[in-house]
Structure formats: structure tokens, C-alpha cells
Scaffold this active site. Structure first.
Site, mmCIF file in Angstrom:
data_model
loop_
_atom_site.group_PDB
_atom_site.id
_atom_site.type_symbol
_atom_site.label_atom_id
_atom_site.label_comp_id
_atom_site.label_asym_id
_atom_site.label_seq_id
_atom_site.Cartn_x
_atom_site.Cartn_y
_atom_site.Cartn_z
ATOM 1 N N ASN A 10 0.875 -1.168 0.000
ATOM 2 C CA ASN A 10 0.000 0.000 0.000
ATOM 3 C C ASN A 10 0.917 1.224 0.000
ATOM 4 O O ASN A 10 1.450 1.613 1.040
ATOM 5 C CB ASN A 10 -0.881 -0.055 1.254
ATOM 6 N N ARG A 93 -2.534 -2.070 -3.498
ATOM 7 C CA ARG A 93 -3.740 -1.267 -3.307
ATOM 8 C C ARG A 93 -3.627 -0.064 -4.239
ATOM 9 O O ARG A 93 -2.651 0.690 -4.180
ATOM 10 C CB ARG A 93 -3.828 -0.779 -1.865
ATOM 11 N N HIS A 182 -12.679 2.962 -0.198
ATOM 12 C CA HIS A 182 -12.704 1.911 0.840
ATOM 13 C C HIS A 182 -13.407 0.647 0.337
ATOM 14 O O HIS A 182 -13.927 -0.136 1.135
ATOM 15 C CB HIS A 182 -13.476 2.366 2.111
ATOM 16 N N HIS A 210 -17.818 2.010 7.587
ATOM 17 C CA HIS A 210 -16.356 1.966 7.746
ATOM 18 C C HIS A 210 -15.945 3.278 8.403
ATOM 19 O O HIS A 210 -15.890 4.326 7.757
ATOM 20 C CB HIS A 210 -15.694 1.791 6.376
ATOM 21 N N ASN A 213 -10.106 6.897 10.365
ATOM 22 C CA ASN A 213 -9.809 8.322 10.259
ATOM 23 C C ASN A 213 -10.526 8.869 9.024
ATOM 24 O O ASN A 213 -11.166 9.907 9.053
ATOM 25 C CB ASN A 213 -8.292 8.537 10.207
ATOM 26 N N ARG A 243 -11.728 15.399 7.418
ATOM 27 C CA ARG A 243 -12.504 15.842 6.252
ATOM 28 C C ARG A 243 -13.917 16.228 6.658
ATOM 29 O O ARG A 243 -14.516 15.577 7.522
ATOM 30 C CB ARG A 243 -12.593 14.733 5.193
ATOM 31 N N GLU A 335 -14.806 -0.376 15.139
ATOM 32 C CA GLU A 335 -14.462 -1.610 15.867
ATOM 33 C C GLU A 335 -14.230 -1.371 17.349
ATOM 34 O O GLU A 335 -14.367 -2.285 18.157
ATOM 35 C CB GLU A 335 -13.186 -2.227 15.267
ATOM 36 N N GLU A 386 -8.193 -5.239 5.087
ATOM 37 C CA GLU A 386 -8.022 -4.895 3.674
ATOM 38 C C GLU A 386 -6.843 -5.656 3.052
ATOM 39 O O GLU A 386 -6.910 -6.057 1.901
ATOM 40 C CB GLU A 386 -7.822 -3.382 3.533
HETATM 41 P P1 AMP Z 1 -8.233 3.639 11.044
HETATM 42 O O1 AMP Z 1 -8.187 4.757 10.049
HETATM 43 O O2 AMP Z 1 -9.226 2.569 10.687
HETATM 44 O O3 AMP Z 1 -6.883 3.098 11.407
HETATM 45 O O4 AMP Z 1 -8.813 4.299 12.402
HETATM 46 C C1 AMP Z 1 -8.065 5.221 13.128
HETATM 47 C C2 AMP Z 1 -8.969 5.907 14.139
HETATM 48 O O5 AMP Z 1 -9.620 4.932 14.983
HETATM 49 C C3 AMP Z 1 -8.239 6.805 15.139
HETATM 50 O O6 AMP Z 1 -8.050 8.099 14.611
HETATM 51 C C4 AMP Z 1 -9.198 6.828 16.321
HETATM 52 O O7 AMP Z 1 -10.129 7.888 16.154
HETATM 53 C C5 AMP Z 1 -9.952 5.530 16.212
HETATM 54 N N1 AMP Z 1 -9.641 4.589 17.289
HETATM 55 C C6 AMP Z 1 -8.619 3.709 17.352
HETATM 56 N N2 AMP Z 1 -8.659 3.014 18.507
HETATM 57 C C7 AMP Z 1 -9.749 3.441 19.180
HETATM 58 C C8 AMP Z 1 -10.352 3.124 20.434
HETATM 59 N N3 AMP Z 1 -9.839 2.186 21.237
HETATM 60 N N4 AMP Z 1 -11.483 3.787 20.785
HETATM 61 C C9 AMP Z 1 -12.010 4.727 19.988
HETATM 62 N N5 AMP Z 1 -11.499 5.074 18.797
HETATM 63 C C10 AMP Z 1 -10.380 4.448 18.393
#
Ligand code: AMP
Length: 402
Positions: A10, A93, A182, A210, A213, A243, A335, A386
């Protein structure tokens, strides 16, 4: 020896994430990240069974070529070198595949030039993806390289969902339409949700949320995407970490005419300085929840705006699908944040949606139901993967499946 391993790459503008997967048992042999490419303080993080807790080193890495060489060295140090006859293919990706790429595709010169032709609609992502592909091709020119597109899953959207209501000739001249992103995650999670329900993907309608961030929602009917919240670019739709998501397009003219801002400044504002970070100064949901617990009003308003938009999309996709079998939460926020899941579904009982507080509070690893026993619509947490999806698609297309 049968080649049963797939390397997934990626490539971003200043980083490369990689995973080496063994397809016989779907295990992860190594994962890593090369970041801050082009800076003096580039960093390589590498984890594998042989590396124990993982290794990290810093030092200048000039470009993607050097980054992939650093990755190759790390893998070789663990006996997982790229020269291994067990490596079947490399899966990439690729963010934007436009209308053209509806499926994973073995990369050749025509594919490379089509990805290049799409740069105007993906100026940040496709050039970095292309660099990664070209470099990987020099490392193992004999191996099939496969592009797995973030947009591909959404190419089944009907024209009524994919077109903006603007002049058709202008839209077509500039390839303006809703592509969605996504897609690899939406495809994987919708399928895993069907599996969790013990049903075939063709037999269920799923709303996938999904929430990372970057964040997007999709409506999946019988395994095919019929609508998604991101559009021409990943800017449309939900409130995200940085965003804005949906907004009256006239805000842009207003910022230009009255605010004196340039197109590039507005682009940065809406993509990098808006969403949760623009609303409250933080884009990490953990930090926002911590501030809310301390009584911070600004964080509470940011959370409420985030949830309001999310709820609108859930409602809209219930209407698009008619019959909904499941709503699946995935990615970092989906999640991990029980608060977001509970708030997003609160008050939607008339639509058959509810969250069981106890189930929702349980922290778990795999896919799990969080709706009450016997609920009309299943609400689930379904972790996305992914890289595994890219590896599976790559192997299915280019693996030595004898
Ligand atoms: P991703 O882009 O899927 O890696 O998600 C990243 C985002 O997940 C971070 O910016 C957090 O806002 C959120 N995140 C990660 N761990 C947790 C957690 N334990 N509780 C709440 N939000 C989380």
C-alpha cells in the site's frame, strides 16, 4: 515448490505499508511500514515471528525505490526474502480505478497507463500507487503484479446513485461521477457479515459503516454495492477525522469570493483541517471521548455532529435498501468505540435497529453481534482486513492454483 505467498503493498505519497501473507492458512508472515520517505528521519517498522516484538530503525530513505529496498532487506533478514520461490504474486492497493476497473487486474503497460490517466481525479493517491508498482516490478519482474482498486466494489452502483445532478456533458467531459472508496473493506466486511449471520452474501442486504480516520458508509444489496457515501473523491459523505464530508458546494464559492481563499487553500481546509479536527482540535475518537467525560462542550458538539451525520446515512441506506438484514461497524472507530455505535443506533428502534448495551461493551477480536437476541436487523462489529482481502483477490487471480 508451490508458490503460496502474497506480498501486499500500500504505497502512499510518503509511506509504504507492506504485509507478507501465507495463503495456505491465511496467516501473516510479516508486516511493516516505511514512513516519512524523502525526509532525514524516515522510519522502518517491521514485525514478523522471527523479529519477535518487532524492529524499528530511522535514517534517511530518499524515495520509494529505497523504501522498497529497505523492506526487502527486513524481509530477507527474517528468511522471507523477495527472491523466495514461495512468493506467488504482489498485490497493490490502488486508490482510483475510475469506471474502467471493475475487478482486480493483472498489471501490464495498458493498466499502468490507465491508472496514470486517472491521476486528475486522484492527484494525491494514484501517482504514489504507480511509483510503488513500478518499483516493485523492478524488484521481481518475473512475478505477476495485481492492482486491487478501492473503487472497484462500487462500480455496481446504478447510474441513479453514481451520477451527480449536474450537466451531463460537463460531467462526462471531466469524468465527474461518484466512484466511492474503501471498496476493499466494504466488500470484505459485507461478506464477513453474511458469514456471521450464517447466510450467503447473495441472500442479505447490509449497511457497512467503515469508520476510521477516513470514513464511509455503503449500502450492499445481495453482495453488490448500490450506494456509498464517498464520491468523486473521499471528501464526500460522513464527518471524518480531518474531512468535512457533505456540505453545500456554495461554501466553496463563498470562501473564494468573500474569504479570499484559493482553490488549494480550500482543498487543504476541507480535507485536512475539517471534520473532527476542525470542530474540536482532535481527530482521535479516544481523545474526544476523554474530553467529553471531563465535560468539554466543544468535544461534545463535534461528537454530536459526527453522530448526526452517521445516523442520517443509516436512515438513508435503510430507505435505499428497503429490507435491511444487518448493519456492520468496522475500522478504528467502528471496531473500538462502543459509544459511537450506541449513539449512532439510538432512537432507530422503529427501523428495527437496536444495540444491546452488554454485548456492545464487550471488547472482542473477531466478528460479533451487538444487537439484542431476536432483533429484526442484526447490528454487528466486523473487523476489516483490507490486506487479507487484497491478498485473497491477488492470489485468486495470479496465484498458482493447481
Ligand atoms: P483507522 O483509520 O481505521 O486506522 O482508524 C483510526 C482511528 O480509529 C483513530 O483516529 C481513532 O479515532 C480511532 N480509534 C482507534 N482506537 C480506538 C479506540 N480504542 N477507541 C475509539 N477510537 C479508536
Amino acid at each position: 515448490m508451490t508458490a503460496t505467498r502474497v506480498l501486499v503493498l500500500n504505497s502512499g505519497s510518503s509511506s509504504v505499508k507492506y504485509q507478507l501473507l501465507e495463503m495456505r492458512d491465511s496467516s501473516r508472515l510479516a508486516t511493516g511500514l516505511v514512513e516519512r520517505i524523502g525526509e532525514q528521519t524516515s522510519r522502518v517498522k517491521h514485525t514478523s515471528a522471527a523479529a519477535g516484538d518487532g524492529r524499528e530503525r530511522t535514517g534517511p530513505i530518499a524515495d520509494h525505490d529505497a523504501a522498497l529496498k529497505a523492506m526487502a532487506e527486513e524481509l530477507a533478514a527474517d528468511g522471507l526474502g523477495l527472491d523466495s520461490p514461495e512468493l506467488a504474486a504482489i498485490g497493490h492497493r490502488v486508490v482510483h480505478g475510475g469506471k474502467y476497473f471493475t475487478e482486480p487486474t493483472v498489471i501490464d503497460d495498458t493498466v499502468l497507463s490507465e491508472i496514470e490517466r486517472l491521476i486528475p481525479v486522484a492527484p494525491l493517491h494514484n501517482p504514489a500507487n504507480l511509483t510503488g508498482i513500478r518499483t516493485a516490478m523492478t524488484l521481481r519482474p518475473d512475478l505477476p503484479q495485481v492492482a486491487v482498486f478501492d473503487t472497484a466494489f462500487h462500480t455496481t452502483m446504478p447510474e441513479s446513485a453514481a451520477r451527480y445532478a449536474i450537466d451531463v456533458a460537463t460531467a462526462d467531459a471531466h469524468r465527474i461521477r461518484r466512484y466511492g472508496f474503501h471498496g476493499t473493506s466494504h466488500a470484505y466486511v459485507s461478506r464477513e457479515t453474511a458469514r456471521l449471520l450464517g447466510r450467503a452474501p447473495e441472500d442479505v442486504n447490509v449497511i457497512v459503516l467503515h469508520l476510521g480516520n477516513g470514513a464511509s458508509a455503503s449500502a450492499v444489496r445481495a453482495g453488490r454495492c448500490v450506494d456509498t457515501s464517498m464520491g468523486l473523491t473521499p471528501l464526500e459523505g460522513l464527518v471524518m477525522g480531518t474531512r468535512s464530508g457533505d456540505m453545500d458546494p456554495a461554501v466553496i464559492f463563498h470562501l473564494m469570493r468573500v474569504g479570499g481563499m484559493s482553490a488549494d487553500e480550500i482543498d487543504t481546509l476541507l480535507n485536512k483541517k475539517s471534520g473532527l479536527i476542525g470542530l474540536c482540535g482532535d481527530n482521535d475518537m479516544r481523545e474526544i471521548r476523554r474530553r467529553i467525560d471531563e465535560g468539554d462542550e466543544q468535544a461534545k458538539l463535534a461528537f454530536d455532529i459526527y453522530i448526526h451525520r452517521l445516523k442520517k446515512y443509516i436512515g438513508a441506506y435503510c430507505a435505499v435498501l428497503g429490507q435491511v438484514d444487518a448493519v456492520a461497524f468496522t475500522a478504528g472507530v467502528g471496531e473500538n468505540s462502543a459509544e459511537v455505535r450506541a449513539a449512532a443506533v439510538a432512537g432507530l428502534e422503529p427501523l428495527g435497529l437496536a444495540v444491546d448495551a452488554e454485548r456492545n461493551a464487550v471488547r472482542g477480536e473477531g466478528p460479533r453481534l451487538i444487537s439484542p437476541e431476536g432483533a429484526r436487523v442484526a447490528v454487528a462489529v466486523v473487523p476489516t482486513d483490507e490486506e487479507m482481502e487484497i491478498a485473497t483477490q491477488t492470489y485468486a487471480l495470479a496465484g498458482n492454483n493447481d
